[in-house]
Motif scaffolding. Structure first.
Motif, PDB file in Angstrom:
ATOM      1  N   PHE A   1      -7.721 -36.769-102.884  1.00 42.36           N
ATOM      2  CA  PHE A   1      -7.180 -38.122-103.086  1.00 42.36           C
ATOM      3  C   PHE A   1      -7.321 -38.926-101.788  1.00 42.36           C
ATOM      4  O   PHE A   1      -6.338 -39.192-101.098  1.00 42.36           O
ATOM      5  N   PRO A   2      -8.547 -39.330-101.436  1.00 38.26           N
ATOM      6  CA  PRO A   2      -8.790 -39.963-100.145  1.00 38.26           C
ATOM      7  C   PRO A   2      -8.065 -41.291 -99.920  1.00 38.26           C
ATOM      8  O   PRO A   2      -7.864 -41.695 -98.785  1.00 38.26           O
ATOM      9  N   GLU A   3      -7.656 -41.965-100.984  1.00 38.28           N
ATOM     10  CA  GLU A   3      -6.987 -43.259-100.824  1.00 38.28           C
ATOM     11  C   GLU A   3      -5.465 -43.146-100.753  1.00 38.28           C
ATOM     12  O   GLU A   3      -4.771 -44.133-100.559  1.00 38.28           O
ATOM     13  N   VAL A   4      -4.957 -41.931-100.926  1.00 32.71           N
ATOM     14  CA  VAL A   4      -3.506 -41.730-100.916  1.00 32.71           C
ATOM     15  C   VAL A   4      -3.076 -41.284 -99.529  1.00 32.71           C
ATOM     16  O   VAL A   4      -3.722 -40.441 -98.904  1.00 32.71           O
ATOM     17  N   ASP A   5      -1.960 -41.853 -99.036  1.00 36.10           N
ATOM     18  CA  ASP A   5      -1.453 -41.472 -97.719  1.00 36.10           C
ATOM     19  C   ASP A   5      -1.041 -39.996 -97.754  1.00 36.10           C
ATOM     20  O   ASP A   5      -0.156 -39.613 -98.511  1.00 36.10           O
ATOM     21  N   PRO A   6      -1.684 -39.159 -96.934  1.00 35.91           N
ATOM     22  CA  PRO A   6      -1.402 -37.728 -96.986  1.00 35.91           C
ATOM     23  C   PRO A   6      -0.145 -37.332 -96.219  1.00 35.91           C
ATOM     24  O   PRO A   6      -0.185 -36.563 -95.264  1.00 35.91           O
ATOM     25  N   ILE A   7       0.990 -37.877 -96.641  1.00 30.20           N
ATOM     26  CA  ILE A   7       2.253 -37.502 -96.007  1.00 30.20           C
ATOM     27  C   ILE A   7       3.078 -36.729 -97.034  1.00 30.20           C
ATOM     28  O   ILE A   7       3.064 -37.049 -98.224  1.00 30.20           O
ATOM     29  N   LEU A   8       3.739 -35.689 -96.565  1.00 27.09           N
ATOM     30  CA  LEU A   8       4.485 -34.844 -97.497  1.00 27.09           C
ATOM     31  C   LEU A   8       5.722 -35.556 -98.006  1.00 27.09           C
ATOM     32  O   LEU A   8       6.432 -36.231 -97.266  1.00 27.09           O
ATOM     33  N   GLY A   9       5.992 -35.370 -99.289  1.00 27.19           N
ATOM     34  CA  GLY A   9       7.196 -35.881 -99.900  1.00 27.19           C
ATOM     35  C   GLY A   9       7.775 -34.804-100.806  1.00 27.19           C
ATOM     36  O   GLY A   9       7.143 -33.768-101.017  1.00 27.19           O
ATOM     37  N   PRO A  10       8.953 -35.039-101.376  1.00 24.00           N
ATOM     38  CA  PRO A  10       9.584 -34.007-102.206  1.00 24.00           C
ATOM     39  C   PRO A  10       8.793 -33.668-103.470  1.00 24.00           C
ATOM     40  O   PRO A  10       8.970 -32.601-104.040  1.00 24.00           O
ATOM     41  N   GLU A  11       7.892 -34.573-103.881  1.00 21.41           N
ATOM     42  CA  GLU A  11       7.132 -34.326-105.111  1.00 21.41           C
ATOM     43  C   GLU A  11       5.848 -33.537-104.866  1.00 21.41           C
ATOM     44  O   GLU A  11       5.156 -33.158-105.799  1.00 21.41           O
ATOM     45  N   MET A  12       5.508 -33.287-103.592  1.00 18.25           N
ATOM     46  CA  MET A  12       4.253 -32.599-103.288  1.00 18.25           C
ATOM     47  C   MET A  12       4.278 -31.150-103.750  1.00 18.25           C
ATOM     48  O   MET A  12       5.311 -30.494-103.700  1.00 18.25           O
ATOM     49  N   ARG A  13       3.136 -30.668-104.176  1.00 23.33           N
ATOM     50  CA  ARG A  13       2.991 -29.266-104.584  1.00 23.33           C
ATOM     51  C   ARG A  13       1.799 -28.667-103.842  1.00 23.33           C
ATOM     52  O   ARG A  13       0.710 -29.237-103.852  1.00 23.33           O
ATOM     53  N   ALA A  14       2.020 -27.531-103.228  1.00 21.36           N
ATOM     54  CA  ALA A  14       0.922 -26.843-102.566  1.00 21.36           C
ATOM     55  C   ALA A  14       0.011 -26.239-103.622  1.00 21.36           C
ATOM     56  O   ALA A  14       0.463 -25.800-104.675  1.00 21.36           O
ATOM     57  N   THR A  15      -1.284 -26.220-103.340  1.00 19.24           N
ATOM     58  CA  THR A  15      -2.230 -25.621-104.283  1.00 19.24           C
ATOM     59  C   THR A  15      -2.487 -24.162-103.925  1.00 19.24           C
ATOM     60  O   THR A  15      -3.289 -23.496-104.553  1.00 19.24           O
ATOM     61  N   GLY A  16      -1.805 -23.697-102.902  1.00 16.41           N
ATOM     62  CA  GLY A  16      -1.948 -22.304-102.515  1.00 16.41           C
ATOM     63  C   GLY A  16      -1.405 -22.076-101.125  1.00 16.41           C
ATOM     64  O   GLY A  16      -0.907 -23.005-100.483  1.00 16.41           O
ATOM     65  N   GLU A  17      -1.501 -20.847-100.679  1.00 18.31           N
ATOM     66  CA  GLU A  17      -1.060 -20.494 -99.336  1.00 18.31           C
ATOM     67  C   GLU A  17      -2.081 -19.567 -98.716  1.00 18.31           C
ATOM     68  O   GLU A  17      -2.771 -18.831 -99.419  1.00 18.31           O
ATOM     69  N   VAL A  18      -2.159 -19.617 -97.392  1.00 19.50           N
ATOM     70  CA  VAL A  18      -3.031 -18.709 -96.655  1.00 19.50           C
ATOM     71  C   VAL A  18      -2.195 -18.083 -95.545  1.00 19.50           C
ATOM     72  O   VAL A  18      -1.113 -18.570 -95.227  1.00 19.50           O
ATOM     73  N   MET A  19      -2.726 -16.997 -94.970  1.00 20.32           N
ATOM     74  CA  MET A  19      -2.004 -16.370 -93.868  1.00 20.32           C
ATOM     75  C   MET A  19      -2.974 -15.928 -92.788  1.00 20.32           C
ATOM     76  O   MET A  19      -4.040 -15.390 -93.083  1.00 20.32           O
ATOM     77  N   GLY A  20      -2.596 -16.191 -91.543  1.00 19.60           N
ATOM     78  CA  GLY A  20      -3.349 -15.694 -90.404  1.00 19.60           C
ATOM     79  C   GLY A  20      -2.603 -14.536 -89.790  1.00 19.60           C
ATOM     80  O   GLY A  20      -1.380 -14.591 -89.644  1.00 19.60           O
ATOM     81  N   MET A  21      -3.313 -13.466 -89.455  1.00 19.51           N
ATOM     82  CA  MET A  21      -2.687 -12.301 -88.835  1.00 19.51           C
ATOM     83  C   MET A  21      -3.414 -11.980 -87.536  1.00 19.51           C
ATOM     84  O   MET A  21      -4.640 -12.005 -87.481  1.00 19.51           O
ATOM     85  N   ALA A  22      -2.641 -11.668 -86.497  1.00 20.80           N
ATOM     86  CA  ALA A  22      -3.227 -11.322 -85.198  1.00 20.80           C
ATOM     87  C   ALA A  22      -2.155 -10.673 -84.331  1.00 20.80           C
ATOM     88  O   ALA A  22      -0.980 -10.623 -84.706  1.00 20.80           O
ATOM     89  N   GLU A  23      -2.566 -10.215 -83.160  1.00 23.11           N
ATOM     90  CA  GLU A  23      -1.615  -9.580 -82.242  1.00 23.11           C
ATOM     91  C   GLU A  23      -0.669 -10.593 -81.603  1.00 23.11           C
ATOM     92  O   GLU A  23       0.408 -10.235 -81.153  1.00 23.11           O
ATOM     93  N   SER A  24      -1.087 -11.866 -81.535  1.00 26.54           N
ATOM     94  CA  SER A  24      -0.234 -12.888 -80.925  1.00 26.54           C
ATOM     95  C   SER A  24       0.001 -14.041 -81.905  1.00 26.54           C
ATOM     96  O   SER A  24      -0.804 -14.271 -82.807  1.00 26.54           O
TER      97      SER A  24
END
Length: 199
Positions: free
Chosen positions: A17-40
């Motif tokens: 949605f390039p024309e929509v201001d990409p600021i989070l609001g209460p109605e936002m829904r994540a389309t997924g999650e990722v995780m980074g793993m490392a020693e630090s």
């Protein structure tokens, strides 16, 4: 105690949605999650951002434009960015505050302050990282436009000082240490070995 750190990051479909201001609001829904793993933490954060589609740069130019309440915290972040080789561009208020605290920077015009301005720098790919905390009503138009352009041109865009600190820590860690990929099996093996040693 685990021998590694995990950082989870939400993924949002702002690029759809390039024309929509990409600021989070209460109605936002994540389309997924990722995780980074490392020693630090730094490397884990860097990996999580990369997996979420917002790979942090290891060199280049950074745009700093923050609200007055965040300027004090920005000084140490700007110092660290300079130390690892980034060139700093800043809007007038942020730039003057940094100069007063001994951090040189190049002034960049806000929208309607004359060309070239922030939009030109982004379009010309002169900016590789943006740290911009919302300035309330006074900066609403600028902030919104910068966010939209950052998404459009795939530039990592940071809106809180906590995320700015974590990002700098991640960039520093990855610049100092070669990051080798590890499989989940390897991480699991480390946990088992760690548990045996603890016994």
């Amino acid at each position: 105690k685990l021998p590694y750190v995990g950082v989870k990051e939400a993924v949002f479909p702002f690029n759809m949605f390039p024309e929509v201001d990409p600021i989070l609001g209460p109605e936002m829904r994540a389309t997924g999650e990722v995780m980074g793993m490392a020693e630090s933490f730094g490397v884990a954060f860097y990996k999580a951002e990369e997996a979420a589609g917002s790979k942090l740069p290891l060199e280049g130019n950074v745009l700093l434009t923050v609200a007055d309440k965040d300027k004090r915290k920005l000084v140490s972040i700007a110092e660290r960015l300079k130390k690892i080789g980034f060139k700093i561009f800043a809007t007038e208020g942020t730039g003057k505050y940094l100069e007063k605290n001994g951090i040189s920077n190049e002034k960049i015009n806000r929208l309607e302050e004359g060309r070239p301005d922030i939009s030109d720098a982004i379009k010309n790919r002169d900016i590789q990282l943006i740290i911009n905390t919302p300035a309330g009503k006074s900066g609403k138009i600028d902030d919104s436009y910068i966010r939209k352009m950052a998404i459009q041109y795939k530039i990592p865009y940071i809106t809180t000082m906590a995320a700015a600190e974590a990002s700098v820590e991640g960039i520093e860690a990855v610049k100092m240490h070669k990051v080798e990929p590890m499989s989940l099996q390897d991480y699991n093996r480390e946990v088992l070995q760690f548990a045996e040693l603890a016994e």
